[in-house]
Structures are given as C-alpha cells and as structure tokens.
Motif scaffolding. Structure first.
Motif, short mmCIF file in Angstrom:
data_model
loop_
_atom_site.label_atom_id
_atom_site.label_comp_id
_atom_site.label_asym_id
_atom_site.label_seq_id
_atom_site.Cartn_x
_atom_site.Cartn_y
_atom_site.Cartn_z
N THR A 1 -12.18 -11.32 4.49
CA THR A 1 -13.15 -10.35 4.03
C THR A 1 -13.81 -10.88 2.78
N ALA A 2 -14.90 -10.29 2.37
CA ALA A 2 -15.59 -10.74 1.16
C ALA A 2 -14.86 -10.24 -0.07
N TYR B 1 -19.57 -7.82 6.84
CA TYR B 1 -18.38 -8.58 6.51
C TYR B 1 -17.24 -8.30 7.47
#
Length: 308
Positions: free
Chosen positions: A47-48, A73
């Motif tokens: 994930t970001a 994302y």
C-alpha cells in the motif's frame, strides 16, 4: 473466515498472480487462527505509505484545487465497507467510481490525475470504474500516472484515461483474468473428514473443494474467465485507441508486465514522467485552458460519432 476463503476461491480476479498467492497465504493463516498485524499485511500486499499520501495531498493543494488527484492504491475490491473495515491495503471500486464522478461534476476541477499503484483485484466493480473514467475524459482531461505499478485491474483502470504516464521505473500490463480452485479432498481424507452435500439444483454445488474441478464445472468456470477477459481486452482497446487484436496480442504483454520504455513504445502508455511533473503541468493556467479545449473537442467528436 472459512466463508471468506470460499468467496476468495469463487471470485474471478484481474490481479497480479503473485499478490493473489500472498492474499491466499494471509487468509489461510487467518483460517488457522493466526492473526497478522496491519504492518504484516501491508508488507505482503502493499500500500502507499501515509507520508507519500500526504505529499500528494500537498501537491494537489499547490495546484489551487484545480487538479483533483485521485489515489488508486493497493488491491481493488468492490464494496466500500469491506475496504474500510478489513485493511488499508484495499481500494473500493465503488468509492473510487464515486470520486471520479464527483471530480467530473466539480466545475472548480479542470483536470483529474489518477495516482495508480495497484496490482489489480477482484473483477467486480473494475469495469464500472473504467467506464466512469472514460466518461469523465469527454468532459475534462484524465491523466493516469502509473506510479509505479498498474497491473491487471490496475491497468484496466489506468488505460481508460485520456493519457497514461508511467514513471521511469514503472511497469504496466498483466492483462488477463483467472480463478483459482482448491482441491482439498486429500487434506480432508487425512483429517478424517468426509463431506456430503445435500442440494437442489443441478449445478448448485459444482466446483466445491471436495474434489477436482473438471467436466462441466471446469467448462463453466473457463467460460466465466473468458468473459471477463474479453471485457478487459475490449476496455483496453477502447481506452488506448487500438484494435482488440492489438490489446489481446503480444505487444500488450498477453498477461505479462511491461517495463516503462517498452510500454510507451508499444502504445500501452503515452510517455514517461512523474506524478509531480504531471500535477505541475496541469496546474499551469495555459495547460488548463488548452486541456479544456482538447476535452471539449473530444466531447464534440464523441457526440458526432454517437449521432452517426
């Protein structure tokens, strides 16, 4: 959790197979009683980072609000409540489509920038997001920035934008769909489990995990996967302005990922660039005016084609 596992195997995926295997591992461990932390799930699925998301928010604010930066994302899933309650590594396609429609309708937004870092996900809802993006681009520019992975459903979404920009180290592609069947018959036998299904409806329990997937069940599953794959390929062809044969063929990877330079050469992306560069370009008043004119021209052409 067993019900969640059953749903996992029954779901058609437009997802990087590596991430699918990691998700399967997480669910199997949960079913066995092992609970992973959010950090462990993020390490497996991806994930970001929050800091990166904050930088993107600051970049959007610097544009004066004229550029709507929409994050895409992690793994794509359908329902918003599922994405919010299970993990921050998931993006709801339902919520994503709503964001796109809101940005399209907002008169203060001159362009939409998709910040894409996704391995894809469930096929459910992805087509609707792609359609929302394709519709929005007739009203204003939609630029998808592959930053740095747009795989499978992630590329399905990105390919519908007016323009696809890919970071120098980015990758795009993995065009395809699949389902996974788990034959647990030997495992059940070793554990002394013998399962009997009492059912009504000829095909009600076909494809269950007490035996192999074969015969009519296999044919039905293959037909389902083929249907989603055809929808995927048609969407990519529409979004990128190429033939279905090209989108299905070797130039677009046939299920493989393609590096940035090759993606541009093959027509899967328009150019190499970064998110910051694209936001800066779209924040310039001259760019906004010319982009709006281009969007208006595209909209007029679309109306002419539809009328014809």
């Amino acid at each position: 959790m067993l019900l969640l596992l059953a749903e996992f195997y029954a779901t058609p995926w437009a997802l990087d197979p590596t991430i699918h295997a990691q998700m399967e591992m997480i669910l199997e461990r949960w079913a066995a009683g092992t609970r992973l932390t959010q950090d462990q799930i993020q390490a497996a699925v991806g994930t970001a980072p929050q800091a990166a998301a904050q930088r993107r928010e600051h970049a959007q604010q610097a544009s004066g609000g004229a550029v709507a930066v929409v994050p895409v994302y992690g793994v794509l899933t359908h329902r918003a409540y599922a994405a919010q309650s299970i993990s921050t590594t998931l993006t709801s396609t339902e919520a994503l489509a709503a964001q796109i429609r809101a940005a399209e309708a907002n008169p203060d937004v001159s362009s939409i920038v998709l910040d894409v870092n996704s391995p894809g996900g469930s096929v459910f809802g992805v087509q609707e997001v792609g359609d929302a993006i394709y519709k929005a681009r007739s009203a204003k520019p939609v630029i998808a920035v592959v930053n740095s992975i747009a795989a499978s459903g992630g590329y399905w979404v990105a390919s519908q934008a007016t323009e696809v920009v890919i970071t120098p180290s980015g990758m795009a592609g993995s065009i395809g769909a699949f389902m996974a069947h788990e034959d647990r018959s030997q495992k059940y036998a070793q554990e002394g489990i013998k399962r009997t299904y009492v059912h009504a409806g000829k095909y009600k329990v076909e494809g269950n995990d007490s035996g192999p997937l074969d015969g009519e069940a296999l044919e039905y599953t293959q037909a389902m996967v083929d249907g989603f794959y055809s929808a995927f390929v048609r969407a990519v062809a529409r979004g990128r302005g190429v033939s279905v044969e090209t989108a299905r063929g070797p130039d677009f990877g046939q299920g493989r990922m393609v590096m940035a330079k090759d993606a541009v050469t093959r027509g899967m992306a328009n150019r190499i660039g970064t998110l910051e560069q694209v936001i800066a370009e779209q924040s310039k008043p001259t760019t906004r005016r010319s982009s709006n004119l281009s969007a208006s021209t595209a909209s007029a052409r679309l109306q002419i084609l539809q009328a014809g």
